[in-house]
Design a protein around this motif. Structure first.
Motif, PDB file in Angstrom:
ATOM      1  N   GLY A 140       0.791  -1.222   0.000  1.00  0.00           N
ATOM      2  CA  GLY A 140       0.000   0.000   0.000  1.00  0.00           C
ATOM      3  C   GLY A 140       0.823   1.272   0.000  1.00  0.00           C
ATOM      4  N   VAL A 141       2.146   1.127  -0.088  1.00  0.00           N
ATOM      5  CA  VAL A 141       3.046   2.281  -0.027  1.00  0.00           C
ATOM      6  C   VAL A 141       3.523   2.641  -1.435  1.00  0.00           C
ATOM      7  CG1 VAL A 141       5.247   3.136   0.846  1.00  0.00           C
ATOM      8  CG2 VAL A 141       3.795   1.697   2.302  1.00  0.00           C
ATOM      9  N   GLU A 142       3.305   3.879  -1.827  1.00  0.00           N
ATOM     10  CA  GLU A 142       3.791   4.391  -3.108  1.00  0.00           C
ATOM     11  C   GLU A 142       5.084   5.162  -2.871  1.00  0.00           C
ATOM     12  OE1 GLU A 142       2.589   7.771  -6.445  1.00  0.00           O
ATOM     13  OE2 GLU A 142       1.024   6.898  -5.161  1.00  0.00           O
ATOM     14  N   VAL A 143       6.187   4.595  -3.293  1.00  0.00           N
ATOM     15  CA  VAL A 143       7.482   5.260  -3.117  1.00  0.00           C
ATOM     16  C   VAL A 143       7.615   6.380  -4.139  1.00  0.00           C
ATOM     17  CG1 VAL A 143       9.983   4.982  -3.216  1.00  0.00           C
ATOM     18  CG2 VAL A 143       8.568   3.203  -2.154  1.00  0.00           C
ATOM     19  N   VAL A 144       7.862   7.583  -3.648  1.00  0.00           N
ATOM     20  CA  VAL A 144       8.004   8.754  -4.519  1.00  0.00           C
ATOM     21  C   VAL A 144       9.445   8.891  -4.984  1.00  0.00           C
ATOM     22  CG1 VAL A 144       7.710  11.253  -4.674  1.00  0.00           C
ATOM     23  CG2 VAL A 144       6.083   9.882  -3.342  1.00  0.00           C
ATOM     24  N   GLY A 145      10.387   8.626  -4.104  1.00  0.00           N
ATOM     25  CA  GLY A 145      11.800   8.747  -4.452  1.00  0.00           C
ATOM     26  C   GLY A 145      12.625   8.916  -3.194  1.00  0.00           C
ATOM     27  N   ALA A 146      13.909   9.167  -3.373  1.00  0.00           N
ATOM     28  CA  ALA A 146      14.826   9.277  -2.242  1.00  0.00           C
ATOM     29  C   ALA A 146      15.528  10.620  -2.237  1.00  0.00           C
ATOM     30  CB  ALA A 146      15.843   8.148  -2.290  1.00  0.00           C
ATOM     31  N   LEU A 147      15.815  11.108  -1.043  1.00  0.00           N
ATOM     32  CA  LEU A 147      16.634  12.301  -0.886  1.00  0.00           C
ATOM     33  C   LEU A 147      18.102  11.888  -0.846  1.00  0.00           C
ATOM     34  CD1 LEU A 147      14.540  14.181   1.834  1.00  0.00           C
ATOM     35  CD2 LEU A 147      14.364  14.344  -0.659  1.00  0.00           C
ATOM     36  N   ALA A 148      18.972  12.870  -0.826  1.00  0.00           N
ATOM     37  CA  ALA A 148      20.398  12.556  -0.770  1.00  0.00           C
ATOM     38  C   ALA A 148      20.737  11.889   0.554  1.00  0.00           C
ATOM     39  CB  ALA A 148      21.210  13.841  -0.930  1.00  0.00           C
ATOM     40  N   PRO A 149      21.668  10.924   0.535  1.00  0.00           N
ATOM     41  CA  PRO A 149      22.061  10.272   1.793  1.00  0.00           C
ATOM     42  C   PRO A 149      22.800  11.231   2.709  1.00  0.00           C
ATOM     43  CG  PRO A 149      23.489   9.581   0.003  1.00  0.00           C
ATOM     44  CD  PRO A 149      22.396  10.393  -0.621  1.00  0.00           C
ATOM     45  N   ALA A 150      22.687  10.953   4.001  1.00  0.00           N
ATOM     46  CA  ALA A 150      23.368  11.770   5.002  1.00  0.00           C
ATOM     47  C   ALA A 150      24.238  10.876   5.858  1.00  0.00           C
ATOM     48  CB  ALA A 150      22.343  12.481   5.877  1.00  0.00           C
ATOM     49  N   HIS A 151      25.441  11.334   6.160  1.00  0.00           N
ATOM     50  CA  HIS A 151      26.284  10.568   7.071  1.00  0.00           C
ATOM     51  C   HIS A 151      25.959  10.975   8.502  1.00  0.00           C
ATOM     52  CE1 HIS A 151      29.620   8.243   8.548  1.00  0.00           C
ATOM     53  NE2 HIS A 151      30.048   9.289   9.229  1.00  0.00           N
ATOM     54  N   VAL A 152      25.652   9.988   9.330  1.00  0.00           N
ATOM     55  CA  VAL A 152      25.337  10.243  10.741  1.00  0.00           C
ATOM     56  C   VAL A 152      26.527   9.756  11.564  1.00  0.00           C
ATOM     57  CG1 VAL A 152      23.683   9.845  12.588  1.00  0.00           C
ATOM     58  CG2 VAL A 152      22.889   9.911  10.220  1.00  0.00           C
ATOM     59  N   PRO A 153      27.347  10.670  12.058  1.00  0.00           N
ATOM     60  CA  PRO A 153      28.600  10.268  12.720  1.00  0.00           C
ATOM     61  C   PRO A 153      28.393   9.381  13.936  1.00  0.00           C
ATOM     62  CG  PRO A 153      28.623  12.614  12.186  1.00  0.00           C
ATOM     63  CD  PRO A 153      27.232  12.134  11.927  1.00  0.00           C
ATOM     64  N   VAL A 154      27.338   9.627  14.716  1.00  0.00           N
ATOM     65  CA  VAL A 154      27.162   8.869  15.958  1.00  0.00           C
ATOM     66  C   VAL A 154      26.945   7.383  15.707  1.00  0.00           C
ATOM     67  CG1 VAL A 154      24.658   9.212  16.100  1.00  0.00           C
ATOM     68  CG2 VAL A 154      25.993   8.895  18.194  1.00  0.00           C
ATOM     69  N   SER A 155      26.371   7.044  14.538  1.00  0.00           N
ATOM     70  CA  SER A 155      26.132   5.638  14.223  1.00  0.00           C
ATOM     71  C   SER A 155      27.067   5.103  13.143  1.00  0.00           C
ATOM     72  CB  SER A 155      24.678   5.441  13.759  1.00  0.00           C
ATOM     73  OG  SER A 155      24.446   6.123  12.547  1.00  0.00           O
ATOM     74  N   GLY A 156      27.673   6.009  12.384  1.00  0.00           N
ATOM     75  CA  GLY A 156      28.562   5.594  11.305  1.00  0.00           C
ATOM     76  C   GLY A 156      27.848   5.169  10.041  1.00  0.00           C
ATOM     77  N   PHE A 157      26.544   5.399   9.954  1.00  0.00           N
ATOM     78  CA  PHE A 157      25.761   5.015   8.779  1.00  0.00           C
ATOM     79  C   PHE A 157      25.643   6.178   7.798  1.00  0.00           C
ATOM     80  CE2 PHE A 157      24.332   1.600  11.477  1.00  0.00           C
ATOM     81  CZ  PHE A 157      23.969   0.583  10.612  1.00  0.00           C
ATOM     82  N   ASP A 158      25.527   5.833   6.519  1.00  0.00           N
ATOM     83  CA  ASP A 158      25.052   6.761   5.500  1.00  0.00           C
ATOM     84  C   ASP A 158      23.561   6.470   5.334  1.00  0.00           C
ATOM     85  OD1 ASP A 158      27.538   7.848   5.111  1.00  0.00           O
ATOM     86  OD2 ASP A 158      28.003   6.687   3.324  1.00  0.00           O
ATOM     87  N   VAL A 159      22.715   7.409   5.737  1.00  0.00           N
ATOM     88  CA  VAL A 159      21.275   7.182   5.813  1.00  0.00           C
ATOM     89  C   VAL A 159      20.560   7.901   4.675  1.00  0.00           C
ATOM     90  CG1 VAL A 159      19.210   7.372   7.232  1.00  0.00           C
ATOM     91  CG2 VAL A 159      21.432   6.958   8.313  1.00  0.00           C
TER      92      VAL A 159
END
Length: 224
Positions: free
Chosen positions: A114-133
């Motif tokens: 039931g979810v219509e994906v519109v698109g993605a924003l630019a990834p962000a690096h979150v230093p506290v977790s080390g992930f690119d989100v």
């Protein structure tokens, strides 16, 4: 402009985001995707939100909401913090969008069909977790029930009205004990700060739904 059209314009403008860190995404960090899922139908819970709804109605956002969750206080990392549904990219995921949808289903029980994906924003690096989100923007075309699927990981799941987020009286800044200051929201269910609040602040502003608020106001958030 309808809400889905506004979300498409938001995605088309990707790359203009000013995120948590100036470090470029990539460089070996683990990837993660979070789902920014907008829907309709949740009434404001706060007096300020009820007043704000009248301002948002001509913009087509008076009855919009977004799905958020609060992490369990038993977790070792980000305990009690509010977040978008989502998580890390796994080997079986086709891409970051698939990862965000899979994690959201596992955390909240929503039906991805039931979810219509519109698109993605630019990834962000979150230093506290080390992930690119990567924030994945989506529209809830056919709603399904949501809940905290695993109490060991998620304390609460809620659809938060946009009016409760954009109401100036519900906005402020939060200073973490480590000294980091971020924008914050107090929409009547749980308080939002950190990366999630930064993304919400950007998205709501770019969609044209925000109004002036007191940037000097402080929101106190008790420890988990």
């Amino acid at each position: 402009m309808s809400a889905p059209e506004g979300l498409r314009h938001l995605v088309e403008a990707r790359g203009q985001e000013s995120w948590l860190s100036h470090r470029p995404a990539g460089g070996g960090a683990r990837e993660a995707g979070v789902l920014l899922l907008f829907g309709r139908g949740t009434a404001p819970r706060t007096p300020a939100g009820l007043q704000e709804r009248a301002r948002l109605e001509p913009l087509g956002a008076g009855d919009l909401d977004i799905l958020l969750l609060q992490r369990s206080t038993a977790l070792r990392h980000h305990a009690g913090q509010v977040a978008f549904p989502g998580g890390g990219l796994e080997p079986g995921d086709a891409d970051i969008v698939a990862a965000a949808l899979r994690e959201a289903q596992e955390e909240t029980g929503l039906d991805p069909a039931g979810v219509e994906v519109v698109g993605a924003l630019a990834p962000a690096h979150v230093p506290v977790s080390g992930f690119d989100v990567t924030p994945v923007v989506a529209w809830w075309r056919q709603e399904s029930p949501v809940r905290a699927v695993d109490a060991g990981e998620t304390a609460r799941v809620a659809r938060i009205p946009v009016a409760d987020l954009t109401a100036p009286e519900n906005r402020g800044r939060y200073r973490h004990p480590r000294g980091v200051v971020t924008t914050a929201f107090d929409p009547g269910v749980f308080q939002v700060w950190g990366f999630t609040a930064i993304v919400l602040d950007y998205v709501l502003d770019r969609l044209g739904w925000t109004t002036d608020w007191d940037t000097g106001r402080r929101i106190a958030i008790p420890p988990p």
